[in-house]
Design an enzyme around this catalytic site. Structure first.
Site, PDB file in Angstrom:
ATOM      1  N   ASN A 383       0.870  -1.797  -0.173  1.00  0.00           N
ATOM      2  CA  ASN A 383      -0.136  -0.096   0.085  1.00  0.00           C
ATOM      3  C   ASN A 383       1.108   1.026   0.251  1.00  0.00           C
ATOM      4  O   ASN A 383       0.984   2.005  -0.249  1.00  0.00           O
ATOM      5  CB  ASN A 383      -0.890   0.011   1.247  1.00  0.00           C
ATOM      6  CG  ASN A 383      -2.102   1.177   0.933  1.00  0.00           C
ATOM      7  OD1 ASN A 383      -2.611   1.798  -0.055  1.00  0.00           O
ATOM      8  ND2 ASN A 383      -2.644   0.890   1.909  1.00  0.00           N
ATOM      9  N   ASP A 384       1.481   1.273   1.167  1.00  0.00           N
ATOM     10  CA  ASP A 384       2.518   2.296   1.853  1.00  0.00           C
ATOM     11  C   ASP A 384       3.235   2.345   0.031  1.00  0.00           C
ATOM     12  O   ASP A 384       3.823   4.106  -0.195  1.00  0.00           O
ATOM     13  CB  ASP A 384       3.251   2.814   2.647  1.00  0.00           C
ATOM     14  CG  ASP A 384       2.570   2.442   3.714  1.00  0.00           C
ATOM     15  OD1 ASP A 384       1.198   3.411   3.539  1.00  0.00           O
ATOM     16  OD2 ASP A 384       2.646   2.253   4.644  1.00  0.00           O
TER      17      ASP A 384
END
Lengths: 457, 106
Positions: A383-384
């Site tokens: 995600n990040d």
């Protein structure tokens, strides 16, 4: 009673020191890394045997028993730990090393002959305690015993300042008086400082702090070497302190962060605001069959693996999916972000464990220009490292971190367990873009379903 | 050993430490951190010396605790680093069938 002549003792310690230098040197290149580590272990063995043969020691049965206990606790844990839990174990081992250095310094206070030795003792006590407590907090964060987000409370800078001033005052008092109760107070203040230092650090910055605390422990060991007049401890500790400092800076640079920003960024406020609330904006969710169609008729697919893939043990299924797509004539690569997983290089370790072919693993710099010509970017449990906020949103805690530019791909598919934000605790706007679709579920199950659907095409 | 000699050794060790890891690739950051971690477990030598000189039972107890902690750092650190590096090794040997093997590698 010593069995070894002092000259031999010095020479054996020198040999151990050389082993440590060779170990660090070996560890900085993939081909020689494993041998390097073994040379380091050999150096440690030489040093421990030497101390038994050279120093006048009482209590030898007790000491041997303690060594057996320490090994019996650490070795099985180190052998059995899951690769995904490696970072917190490294933090734990670093912490106990710092704790050991602080205890050694505390006990040496009674033997200190002059103020200079007491200065080194105070330094070791303080830095060792900071490293012990700080590592404990990083362990708790990575093990998710507590929130991985930065913890800041009003007045934290004031409390920190008070603790530091008190620690300096206690340190000066210990140097002047050699008082044991004051040294114990200093130890407690050091523990408090360690906790306060790491609490405001969150998310992807935690591993960098582990590296920094690692360097701290090295310095504490070097200072305890000065206290004991032991050259080997001075050399080994200094080596770790210096190499740990370089490593910390390299890791911070790889994420586009400064070390000071990581430690004190949260104090400035604002930048840690990351959302805990899940947005109500609509997302496009799709079925495994939809994803299979998208993948099966693409020409070029890039798989972006993240920690979620590793946790679900989905590496083998991901590799199988890549093969199934390649069998259909589709070009498939894995894009590896340098800090994918929980630490720099962690994802490489995890995928290597699953025997994903090395040739398919592309590093960020190599793969980023290729997203533009890619039909589907399949983000599995990451995600990040793909969050465009790192480039566009200057208030974001990950602002400035280089990312994989999956947003450039024609279609983006996220395999996610839920809409919960990633490790850094911030929302990913990419999830709400029109070219993005989401397949919810455990990464391994989802991959298996997609794989089945691809085979059925 | 006198103060200046120790200072000399310390300063030289700083330079060696900087030089030795100055150009490490991000792939190896984690194993290198773990390996350096194992090396500072050599505080075990200090813990053994302190425990070996302890006369008071309290001092001995604390010193033995230091020995246990230092041993955990030393032994655990080397074992965990070796396991990580074993993974790197495995990927060269065990190329999966179906992938086109390229000559060489990095």
């Amino acid at each position: 009673m010593s069995l070894l002549d002092p000259v031999w003792t010095s020479l054996l310690y020198l040999a151990a020191a050389v082993c440590f230098i060779l170990a660090l040197r070996g560890l900085s290149s993939p081909r020689t890394a494993r041998r390097g580590n073994l040379v380091g272990a050999l150096g440690a063995l030489i040093a421990v045997v030497t101390v038994f043969l050279s120093a006048r020691l009482e209590n030898i049965p007790w000491i041997l028993a303690a060594i057996v206990v320490g090994s019996a606790v650490a070795a099985p844990v180190a052998r059995r730990v899951k690769m995904t839990q490696m970072p917190q174990l490294v933090a734990l081992f670093n912490g106990v090393g710092g704790g050991a250095a602080a205890l050694v310094a505390l006990l040496e206070l009674g033997h200190a002959e002059n103020a200079w030795v007491r200065v080194a003792i105070v330094f070791t006590l303080l830095v060792g305690a900071v490293s012990f407590a700080g590592s404990g907090v990083t362990f708790a964060k990575l093990q998710e015993l507590m929130t991985t987000r930065p913890v800041v409370f009003p007045g934290l800078p004031v409390v920190m300042a008070v603790v530091l001033v008190a620690a300096v005052a206690a340190g000066v008092a210990v140097v002047l008086s050699g008082s044991l109760p004051l040294a114990v107070l200093l130890l407690v203040l050091g523990l408090a400082a360690g906790i306060l230092l790491v609490l405001p650090v969150g998310g992807a910055d935690v591993p960098i702090v582990i590296s920094l605390l690692n360097a701290f422990t090295g310095l504490a060991v070097a200072a305890s070497g000065l206290v004991l007049g032991n050259v080997l401890l001075v050399v080994a500790g200094t080596l770790v302190g210096a190499s740990g400092t370089i490593l910390t800076r390299a890791m911070a640079a790889a994420m586009g962060r400064s070390v000071a920003g990581i430690l004190f960024g949260a104090f400035r406020g604002g930048s840690t605001a990351g959302s805990t609330a899940v947005s109500q904006r609509p997302v496009r969710s799709s079925s495994a069959e939809d994803v299979a169609v998208l993948l099966g008729y693409a020409q070029r697919v890039i798989i972006v693996p993240g920690y979620g893939l590793a946790v679900a043990q989905g590496q083998h299924t991901a590799a199988e999916l890549a093969q199934a797509l390649e069998a259909r004539g589709i070009e498939v690569d894995f894009a590896i972000h340098p800090v994918a997983g929980r630490m720099p290089g962690h994802m490489n370790v995890l995928l290597a464990e699953a025997n994903v072919p090395y040739e398919s693993l592309k590093e960020m710099g190599e793969i980023n220009p290729e997203f533009k010509t890619t039909d589907v970017a399949l983000v599995v449990g990451a995600n990040d490292v793909v969050n465009p906020a790192a480039k566009t949103s200057s208030g974001s805690p990950i602002y400035g971190m280089p990312i994989l530019e999956v947003a450039e791909a024609r279609q983006v598919v996220f395999l996610k367990r839920s809409m919960r934000p990633g490790f850094a605790g911030i929302e990913n706007d990419l999830l709400y873009e029109p070219q993005t679709s989401l397949l919810f579920g455990d990464a391994k199950d989802s991959l298996a379903q997609v794989l089945g659907a691809v085979k059925a095409l | 050993m006198d103060g200046t000699a120790l200072l000399t050794i310390t300063v030289l060790a700083v330079f060696v430490g900087f030089e030795v890891v100055s150009k490490v690739s991000s792939t190896l950051h984690t194993p290198l951190m773990s390996g350096a971690n194992a090396i500072h477990g050599i505080i075990l030598v200090g813990a053994i010396i302190v425990a070996g000189q302890a006369a008071d039972p309290w001092v001995l107890t604390v010193a033995l605790l230091a020995v246990v902690l230092a041993t955990a750092n030393l032994v655990g650190g080397f074992v965990v680093t070796d396991r990580m590096l074993h993974m790197f090794h495995a990927k060269k040997d065990v190329a999966r069938t179906g992938a086109q093997p390229k000559a060489g590698g990095r």
